[in-house]
Design a protein around this motif. Structure first.
Motif, PDB file in Angstrom:
ATOM      1  N   TRP A   1      50.740  35.160  14.959  1.00  0.00           N
ATOM      2  CA  TRP A   1      50.743  36.379  15.154  1.00  0.00           C
ATOM      3  C   TRP A   1      49.246  36.977  15.034  1.00  0.00           C
ATOM      4  O   TRP A   1      48.624  36.504  14.646  1.00  0.00           O
TER       5      TRP A   1
ATOM      6  N   CYS B   1      54.283  29.768  13.857  1.00  0.00           N
ATOM      7  CA  CYS B   1      54.445  30.976  14.311  1.00  0.00           C
ATOM      8  C   CYS B   1      53.007  31.606  14.275  1.00  0.00           C
ATOM      9  O   CYS B   1      52.335  31.610  13.441  1.00  0.00           O
TER      10      CYS B   1
ATOM     11  N   VAL C   1      61.070  30.663   2.302  1.00  0.00           N
ATOM     12  CA  VAL C   1      61.371  31.911   2.879  1.00  0.00           C
ATOM     13  C   VAL C   1      63.070  31.678   2.794  1.00  0.00           C
ATOM     14  O   VAL C   1      63.473  30.462   2.919  1.00  0.00           O
TER      15      VAL C   1
ATOM     16  N   LEU D   1      59.313  42.427  13.377  1.00  0.00           N
ATOM     17  CA  LEU D   1      57.877  42.006  13.031  1.00  0.00           C
ATOM     18  C   LEU D   1      57.048  43.089  13.642  1.00  0.00           C
ATOM     19  O   LEU D   1      56.036  43.540  13.167  1.00  0.00           O
TER      20      LEU D   1
ATOM     21  N   ARG E   1      64.354  35.574  11.939  1.00  0.00           N
ATOM     22  CA  ARG E   1      64.377  37.079  12.178  1.00  0.00           C
ATOM     23  C   ARG E   1      63.997  37.365  13.609  1.00  0.00           C
ATOM     24  O   ARG E   1      63.326  36.435  14.293  1.00  0.00           O
TER      25      ARG E   1
ATOM     26  N   TRP F   1      61.641  32.148  10.417  1.00  0.00           N
ATOM     27  CA  TRP F   1      62.170  32.942   9.760  1.00  0.00           C
ATOM     28  C   TRP F   1      63.555  33.383   9.704  1.00  0.00           C
ATOM     29  O   TRP F   1      64.255  33.698   8.876  1.00  0.00           O
TER      30      TRP F   1
ATOM     31  N   ASP G   1      57.761  43.089   7.727  1.00  0.00           N
ATOM     32  CA  ASP G   1      58.906  42.235   7.697  1.00  0.00           C
ATOM     33  C   ASP G   1      58.975  40.753   7.167  1.00  0.00           C
ATOM     34  O   ASP G   1      59.977  40.339   6.534  1.00  0.00           O
ATOM     35  N   TRP G   2      57.868  40.244   7.455  1.00  0.00           N
ATOM     36  CA  TRP G   2      57.878  38.600   6.972  1.00  0.00           C
ATOM     37  C   TRP G   2      57.865  38.717   5.341  1.00  0.00           C
ATOM     38  O   TRP G   2      58.345  37.638   4.694  1.00  0.00           O
TER      39      TRP G   2
ATOM     40  N   TYR H   1      58.690  32.890  15.378  1.00  0.00           N
ATOM     41  CA  TYR H   1      59.049  33.562  14.276  1.00  0.00           C
ATOM     42  C   TYR H   1      60.535  33.767  13.960  1.00  0.00           C
ATOM     43  O   TYR H   1      60.882  33.433  12.911  1.00  0.00           O
TER      44      TYR H   1
END
Length: 879
Positions: free
Chosen positions: A184, A182, A248, A211, A206, A204, A217-218, A200
């Motif tokens: 970002w 992932c 997670v 995010l 999600r 995750w 959010d993470w 992501y």
């Protein structure tokens, strides 16, 4: 290098072992005696390893052994005789952070073991119990080290992908989406996530949008046991450098281990622009390998998508390698090559060589342009980042078309290349040409506008200097054009302007410039004049041509022109000065009666500069309290007493002294300052009249002149404010308007006058007899007083006609129940005749000139009157 005496001889493999199946193992053994090391090697050999080892006993030997050697494992016996265990751990962790370090001891205290583990030891084994745990421990640590190396490789790939974002965002996105990690990017300027890869959602569980909307959010989905540690780690690594493992919790309740690293991203000026983040799923090495395979398939898919996108673009596109060869094209390029038989542009062809051959077939400027472009492309392929572009025309099916050729860099860290785009821009070029015309030409007449006029004037002056020739600049302004626009509408006005422009062009040469500045203003540039007087002949032709009648939409129209002329080199060689000179001369032509031309003179310029200074000072006069009022008495012809005053504006200039009203009143009108200054006069005069009344000096009236501009600027409200502020009764305020003001817009002004009358004030017509008022309008106007103009009073004693006119005005006024005031009375004879003809009030120097406030007050206190014998004469004439 480590002394070869420390290199231990290889240990024979067991009889049932094969060299092909044995695992090669490079060992660094820290032991007090070689015997210990040999025992360890024997154990490893018996368990399927082919160990190659070097034995060290001191820290210097350790520091020499580490660089340049790819060790698989460090085994350290405890206690060593000359080796500090913790110092050895520090050296190994600094130089080889990923190298497994295992401690072997007969017996080791728990506190020492824990300290060693915190210092970086991977495990410890006590030989007093059993050495069987040695082999599994070594196998585990070797696998863990291999996994760490693979994660490091993944981080390097991700970091390279992040750096590539600064060079090509599209490439970065494809790469970021192609890897299983992932990725970002957190933008430090907006304090928001600027990019989040779709991994992501896979890691995750999600949504990417969550995010993007919320940068934290993470953190919310981290395992509770790891929350505090990760928040602290994040807060201490705000500029990158985060390197943590954590768990997670996915929406389905599953738990996965992740590794997260962050790093700073700098722009081309080395300013930290963003923070990049890479998160890897390290739940299982096998899963990581499968995800990598899936990412490769996704990358191939994206490459195909990229191809489809390139094919969909409305341009011919080709990719070049570092040598300038065409390595890939889109469908549009391929179609052009196939349909037009241009094999020199096919895949594999040398694009640079083709461009050079094309340049050799050209001549002049086209050849130079192509050669410069080829040189620029070579520089780009050598590592430059400046986009190369060229716009060129070409005949297609007999029609002129325009094309843009753009070559942009397409570099990676490993390779250099470029993207070539050929696109037709004919419509864009035509639109730009139209915009150019609109920006340089008047939209109505299509004559050059002020901008193009200025450019042409600069060029004409350059040629005139070079040729030592004469040049004239003329400004033309139509006389009373505004009235046509207002009465007949702008459509008729525009048609008239078109005809005017046509007539002006017919009066000049093709080499002359005719320009329209806007409204009814035109300008000429007359270059290469044999004689300076030639410009006068042109002006005469224009005046004669424009004065002829115009027949437009059934209307017979007449306009004239005022023309100002300035000459180069006599008047100036500066384009701005020449334009100002022509404008000044044009206004002089208007002052001289219109429908004529005037040459600029230095005297005009001096007068214009003086008027500019006067206007500038006039704008500050009100704020600086430089205005004052003088008061001229108005005297009753029946009682001889003062019945009121006319308030007259004066300007006390700080440097020039008292400025004549003839100089500054027109400027007040022209600039519009008459509105605020007129309001000040109303307030000041009303207050002074009230002061006299309160002092017991009589129920005096105060007369104030009102400008035509004030009539349309909330005059009624201003009058009410002045009366309210001063406390003066409305019946004691008289407003004077000239006859010409009343007749300029008779219908429109009647409403305003009625509103003023409703407030209770009196209204007087000034300068009566000089305008063109009709009896019908005189009857409709709500008037109280007529003032006979001084022109009829001046020769009253010598001219019987003036006596008749004055008598007629008095009789007319009285028939309308209006009072009559005669202004400009300077002699006793004039006064006698006015009294004899029943004039009501006189005003003039015979009784008093305009006085400052103090002197007017003193006159009231003295109760000054007209001579008694004149009043007796009036009584006799009445009998």
């Amino acid at each position: 290098m480590v002394d070869r005496q420390n290199r231990l001889p290889p240990v024979p493999a067991p009889e049932n072992a094969s060299d092909d199946t044995a695992i090669r193992l490079k060992l660094l053994i820290a032991a007090a005696a070689d015997e210990t090391a040999r025992q360890l090697l024997a154990i490893l050999a018996q368990n399927g390893f082919a160990p190659e080892a070097v034995c060290i006993q001191t820290l210097p030997e350790l520091e020499q052994a580490l660089p340049g050697n790819h060790w698989d494992l460090v085994l350290a016996s405890h206690p060593p005789t000359q080796l500090d265990l913790f110092a050895a751990l520090r050296i190994v962790r600094e130089q080889a952070p990923e190298l497994p370090f295992i401690i072997i001891a007969e017996q080791i205290e728990e506190t020492l073991a824990l300290a060693a583990m915190r210092a970086g030891a991977n495990d410890f084994i006590e030989t007093r119990h059993d050495l069987k745990r040695l082999i599994p421990t070594i196998q585990r640590e070797l696998l863990a080290a291999e996994a760490r190396r693979q994660r490091q490789q993944a981080r390097e790939v991700a970091k390279q992908a992040m750096e590539a974002q600064l060079l090509a965002v599209s490439r970065f996105r494809r790469l970021a989406e192609a890897i299983p990690e992932c990725v970002w990017v957190f933008d430090l300027d907006t304090w928001r996530m600027s990019f989040v890869s779709t991994a992501y959602e896979r890691i995750w569980g999600r949504r990417v949008q969550d995010l993007l909307d919320d940068r934290k959010d993470w953190l919310r989905h981290i395992h509770p046991d790891d929350q505090a540690r990760m928040k602290h780690a994040r807060d201490t690594a705000k500029q990158g450098g985060l390197d943590e493992e954590f768990r997670v919790i996915r929406p389905d309740g599953g738990i996965r281990w992740l590794h997260l690293s962050t790093f700073p991203i700098h722009d081309t000026s080395n300013r930290m622009q963003s923070i990049g983040g890479v998160a890897s799923d390290i739940t299982g090495f096998i899963e990581q390998r499968n995800e990598l395979r899936a990412a490769l398939a996704e990358q191939r898919h994206r490459a195909e998508v990229q191809r489809l996108i390139l094919d969909a673009l409305p341009a011919d596109i080709a990719l070049l390698d570092g040598a300038g060869r065409i390595i890939e094209t889109n469908a549009s390029w391929e179609n052009s090559v196939t349909q037009k038989g241009m094999s020199q542009y096919a895949i594999g062809a040398d694009y640079l060589d083709t461009c050079e051959q094309l340049a050799q077939r050209q001549q002049g400027e086209k050849q130079r342009d192509l050669e410069e472009m080829v040189a620029a492309i070579r520089g780009l392929l050598a590592g430059g980042y400046e986009t190369v572009g060229r716009i060129y025309p070409s005949k297609v099916d007999g029609q002129q078309r325009w094309f843009r050729n753009t070559v942009a860099p397409l570099h990676t860290q490993e390779k250099r290349g470029a993207v070539v785009m050929h696109v037709e821009i004919t419509e864009t070029m035509l639109a730009e040409q139209r915009l150019l015309e609109l920006s340089h030409y008047d939209s109505l007449t299509m004559l050059p506008n002020r901008l193009l006029f200025r450019d042409r004037l600069a060029t004409a002056l350059t040629m005139a200097r070079r040729n030592r020739s004469n040049l004239a600049v003329c400004f033309i302004d139509l006389d009373r054009f505004k009235g046509i626009n207002e009465s007949l509408g702008h459509q008729i006005g525009d048609l008239l302007l078109l005809e005017v422009a046509s007539r002006i062009k017919d009066c000049v040469r093709d080499s002359d410039t005719v320009s329209r500045f806007g409204g009814d203003e035109f300008a000429l540039i007359l270059p290469e004049l044999a004689e300076q007087q030639d410009s006068a002949q042109v002006a005469e032709r224009i005046i004669e041509s424009l004065s002829a009648p115009y027949s437009i939409e059934g209307h017979d129209l007449f306009v004239t022109a005022s023309i100002g002329i300035t000459l180069f080199p006599n008047d100036s060689d500066d384009p701005d000065v020449l334009q100002r000179n022509a404008d000044t001369a044009m206004y002089r032509a208007k002052e001289a009666g219109r429908n004529n031309f005037q040459f600029f003179t230095a005297e005009m310029n001096a007068n214009a500069m003086e008027m500019m200074k006067l206007e500038r000072d006039l704008r500050y006069a009100l704020d600086n309290e430089e205005f004052l009022l003088y008061y001229q008495p108005k005297v009753s012809c029946r009682t001889g007493r003062i019945v009121g005053f006319e308030a007259l504006l004066r300007w006390q200039h700080p440097l020039r002294g008292m400025v004549s009203p003839l100089e500054f009143i027109p400027l007040l009108e022209e600039t519009g300052l008459i509105v605020p200054v007129g309001a000040w006069v109303l307030h000041t005069a009303s207050a002074q009249a009230r002061t006299w009344q309160e002092a017991g000096l009589g129920k005096l009236n105060i007369a104030v002149n009102v400008s035509g501009k004030q009539v349309g600027q909330h005059l009624c409200a201003t009058v009410r404010e002045a009366l309210a502020a001063s406390g003066l009764p409305a019946e004691h305020l008289e407003l004077e308007l000239t006859e010409s003001q009343l007749m300029k817009d008779a219908e429109g002004i009647i409403s305003t006058l009625r509103q003023l009358k409703a407030t209770g004030v009196s209204i007087s017509v000034d300068d009566f007899g000089t305008g063109y008022s009709s009896l019908a309008y005189l009857k409709r106007f709500p008037l109280d007083t007529l003032k006979i103009d001084r022109a009829f009073v001046r020769d009253l004693a010598a001219d019987a006609n003036d006596v008749s006119i004055a008598k007629a005005i008095i009789t007319l006024a009285h028939s309308f129940n209006l009072k009559v005031v005669a202004e400009g009375v300077e002699t006793e004879d004039q006064l006698s005749l006015l009294i004899a003809n029943q004039c009501d009030i006189i005003q003039g120097y015979y009784f008093s000139k305009p006085l400052p406030t103090t002197e007017a007050t003193a006159m009231l206190q003295q109760s000054r009157c007209l001579p008694a014998h004149l009043l007796c004469q009036q009584a006799l004439s009445a009998v």
